[in-house]
Design a protein around this motif. Structure first.
Motif, short mmCIF file in Angstrom:
data_model
loop_
_atom_site.label_atom_id
_atom_site.label_comp_id
_atom_site.label_asym_id
_atom_site.label_seq_id
_atom_site.Cartn_x
_atom_site.Cartn_y
_atom_site.Cartn_z
N SER A 165 22.91 2.83 59.95
CA SER A 165 24.20 3.15 60.82
C SER A 165 23.99 2.19 62.34
CB SER A 165 24.11 4.56 61.33
OG SER A 165 25.10 4.98 62.27
N GLN A 166 23.82 2.53 63.30
CA GLN A 166 23.48 1.71 64.62
C GLN A 166 22.43 0.61 64.28
OE1 GLN A 166 21.82 3.01 68.55
NE2 GLN A 166 23.75 3.81 68.60
N ALA A 167 21.58 0.68 63.23
CA ALA A 167 20.66 -0.38 63.10
C ALA A 167 21.45 -1.28 62.62
CB ALA A 167 19.59 0.15 62.15
N GLY A 168 22.79 -1.55 62.05
CA GLY A 168 23.57 -2.58 61.83
C GLY A 168 23.77 -3.75 62.74
N TRP A 169 23.46 -3.05 64.08
CA TRP A 169 23.54 -4.16 65.17
C TRP A 169 22.13 -4.68 65.50
CZ3 TRP A 169 26.60 0.29 66.16
CH2 TRP A 169 28.29 -0.02 66.06
N VAL A 170 21.17 -4.14 64.99
CA VAL A 170 19.79 -4.43 65.28
C VAL A 170 19.23 -5.61 64.21
CG1 VAL A 170 17.43 -3.87 65.82
CG2 VAL A 170 19.42 -2.37 66.72
N LEU A 171 19.45 -5.04 62.95
CA LEU A 171 18.82 -5.80 61.69
C LEU A 171 19.26 -7.14 61.72
CD1 LEU A 171 19.68 -3.01 58.82
CD2 LEU A 171 17.53 -3.53 60.00
N PRO A 172 20.72 -7.54 61.92
CA PRO A 172 20.96 -8.91 61.88
C PRO A 172 20.21 -9.72 62.87
CG PRO A 172 22.78 -7.75 61.50
CD PRO A 172 21.73 -6.71 61.80
N VAL A 184 16.39 -7.68 53.84
CA VAL A 184 17.03 -6.66 54.79
C VAL A 184 17.91 -5.58 54.21
CG1 VAL A 184 18.70 -6.10 56.66
CG2 VAL A 184 17.01 -8.03 56.73
N ILE A 185 17.45 -4.26 54.20
CA ILE A 185 18.27 -3.11 53.55
C ILE A 185 19.34 -2.50 54.87
CG2 ILE A 185 18.54 -1.20 52.32
CD1 ILE A 185 15.71 -1.87 50.87
#
Length: 355
Positions: free
Chosen positions: A157-164, A176-177
Motif C-alpha cells: 500500500s503506502q509503501a509504494g511511495w517508499v520502495l522505489p 522488491v516486492i
C-alpha cells in the motif's frame, strides 16, 4: 427388604450424561485450543532487535529460518499506512514463514511511536520513511548471519511511495516486492473516494457532494493551510486530526514514477488484487509497465483478493474473518499468495546463481 425406587438412579444417569457432555465439550475445547496453538506456531526463530536512527530508537523483530546458522538472505518489511507494529498484529508472520521456506530471514521495525519505537510516524515524509528503510538495510548488512548480497524489500500500500525511493538509492538490493501500491497520491485518493462511495451505494448527488468537498481540501493543501484553517473551511473534521493533517500536507504530492524510473532494473514483483477499493490497480500496472524494464517486472494477480490480499468473501464477513485470524491465520491470505511469495524468491535466487 427391598428399598423402593426414589428416583436416584435416573438422577445418577442424568448426572452421568451431563458429566460426559461436559467432558466432551472440554475435550473439544482442549482440541480446538491445540489447533489454535499449532496454527499460530510458525517455523521461525524470532529475535527482538533495535536500531537507532536519526536520534530515535526503533524496536523490531528479526525472524530467522527455524534451522541453520546462515548467512541468510533477508526481506526488509516496509509498512503501509497507520500505526503499524513490527508484526502488524501478527499479520506478517505467515509471510515471514513463507520467506523462511526459501531460506530468507525477515526484518520489521515498529513505526515511530508504535510498539516501543520512539518518535511519531505522523511526522514523517515518504523521504523520511525511505531513509529509515535504508538505515535498516545498512544495519542488516553489518550482521554476520545476514548475506548482504541477498537483501530485498517487501512493502504494501503506502509503501509504494517508499520502495522505489530506496531501490533507486541502493542498487545492491536483490529485489522488491510491491503489494497493492499506488503511484500518485492525489489520483489514488480520488479513486479510493469514488470506489468506496460506489461500494456503499451512494447516490450521484452524494458523490458530487463528496467531490466538491475534496476540491475544497485540495485547495487547502495547495495553500499549505493549517489544521485550524482546514476545520474552518470544511467544518466536520470527519476523523481528521492535527497530526493526520500534517502528515497529509507533507505527503500529498507523492508520486512514484520518477523513483521507479531510477531503480535501474532491480527485479520487482508487482502484486495486484481484484477487489481493491484503495488503489486503482489498472493505473498502477500501466505505470509500472511503462516505466520499468520488461525483464525486471513480474506481475501476480489475485482476482478474489482485497487490497490487503485477504479473500474478498472472507473479508466481507466480520465473524469469519475474526475466526480465521484466530484459528487458521495462514488462510487469511488469498489462495496461492503465500506459496507464490516463496516461489518468487526461490526462482530469483536460482536465476541469480544463489547469490
Amino acid at each position: 427388604m427391598t428399598v423402593p425406587n426414589t428416583g436416584r438412579a435416573p438422577l445418577r444417569r442424568a448426572w452421568r450424561r451431563l458429566a460426559w457432555t461436559l467432558a466432551a465439550l472440554l475435550a473439544a475445547a482442549v482440541g480446538l485450543g491445540g489447533v489454535v496453538v499449532w496454527q499460530n506456531t510458525y517455523a521461525l526463530r524470532e529475535q527482538k532487535v533495535s536500531l537507532r536512527h536519526d536520534g530515535a530508537l526503533l524496536e523490531g523483530v528479526l525472524a530467522l529460518p527455524e534451522q541453520g546458522e546462515g548467512p541468510f538472505g533477508l526481506v526488509v518489511f516496509v509498512h503501509g499506512d497507520g500505526p503499524v507494529d513490527a508484526t502488524h498484529e501478527t499479520f506478517y508472520r505467515p509471510l515471514w514463514e513463507s520467506f523462511a521456506r526459501a531460506g530468507y530471514a525477515s526484518l520489521s521495525f515498529s513505526k515511530p511511536g508504535v510498539g516501543g519505537s520512539e518518535g511519531d510516524w505522523l511526522e514523517q515524509s515518504m523521504d523520511d520513511r525511505a531513509e529509515e528503510t535504508l538505515a535498516a538495510v545498512a544495519w542488516a548488512r553489518g550482521r554476520p548471519d545476514i548475506d548482504g548480497r541477498r537483501i530485498g524489500l517487501w512493502g504494501a500500500s503506502q509503501a509504494g511511495w517508499v520502495l522505489p525511493k530506496v531501490a533507486a538509492r541502493d542498487g545492491r538490493l536483490q529485489f522488491v516486492i510491491a503489494v497493492s501500491p499506488a503511484v500518485n497520491w492525489l489520483r489514488q485518493g480520488r479513486y479510493n473516494l469514488l470506489a468506496e462511495l460506489g461500494r456503499d451505494g451512494a447516490s450521484d448527488q452524494e458523490k458530487q457532494a463528496a467531490l466538491r468537498r475534496r476540491e475544497t481540501v485540495l485547495g487547502l493543501l495547495e495553500r499549505d493551510a493549517t489544521f485550524a484553517q482546514y476545520r474552518a473551511a470544511v467544518g466536520d473534521a470527519d476523523g481528521m486530526t492535527a497530526g493526520r493533517w500534517g502528515f497529509i500536507t507533507r505527503n500529498h504530492r507523492a508520486d512514484a514514477t520518477g523513483d521507479l524510473a531510477a531503480m535501474r532494473g532491480t527485479p520487482l514483483l508487482l502484486v495486484l488484487a481484484g477487489h481493491d477499493v484503495n488503489v486503482d490497480v489498472a493505473d498502477t500496472e500501466a505505470v509500472y509497465r511503462a516505466t520499468l524494464p520488461r525483464a525486471s517486472l513480474t506481475t501476480a494477480r489475485y482476482p478474489d483478493a482485497t487490497h490487503s490480499l485477504v479473500d474478498h468473501d472472507l473479508e466481507s464477513s466480520a465473524w469469519r474473518l475474526a475466526a480465521t485470524a484466530v484459528i487458521a491465520p495462514r488462510r487469511l491470505y488469498a489462495d496461492g499468495f503465500l506459496a507464490d511469495q516463496t516461489r518468487y524468491i526461490r526462482d530469483l535466487n536460482s536465476f541469480l546463481g544463489g547469490r
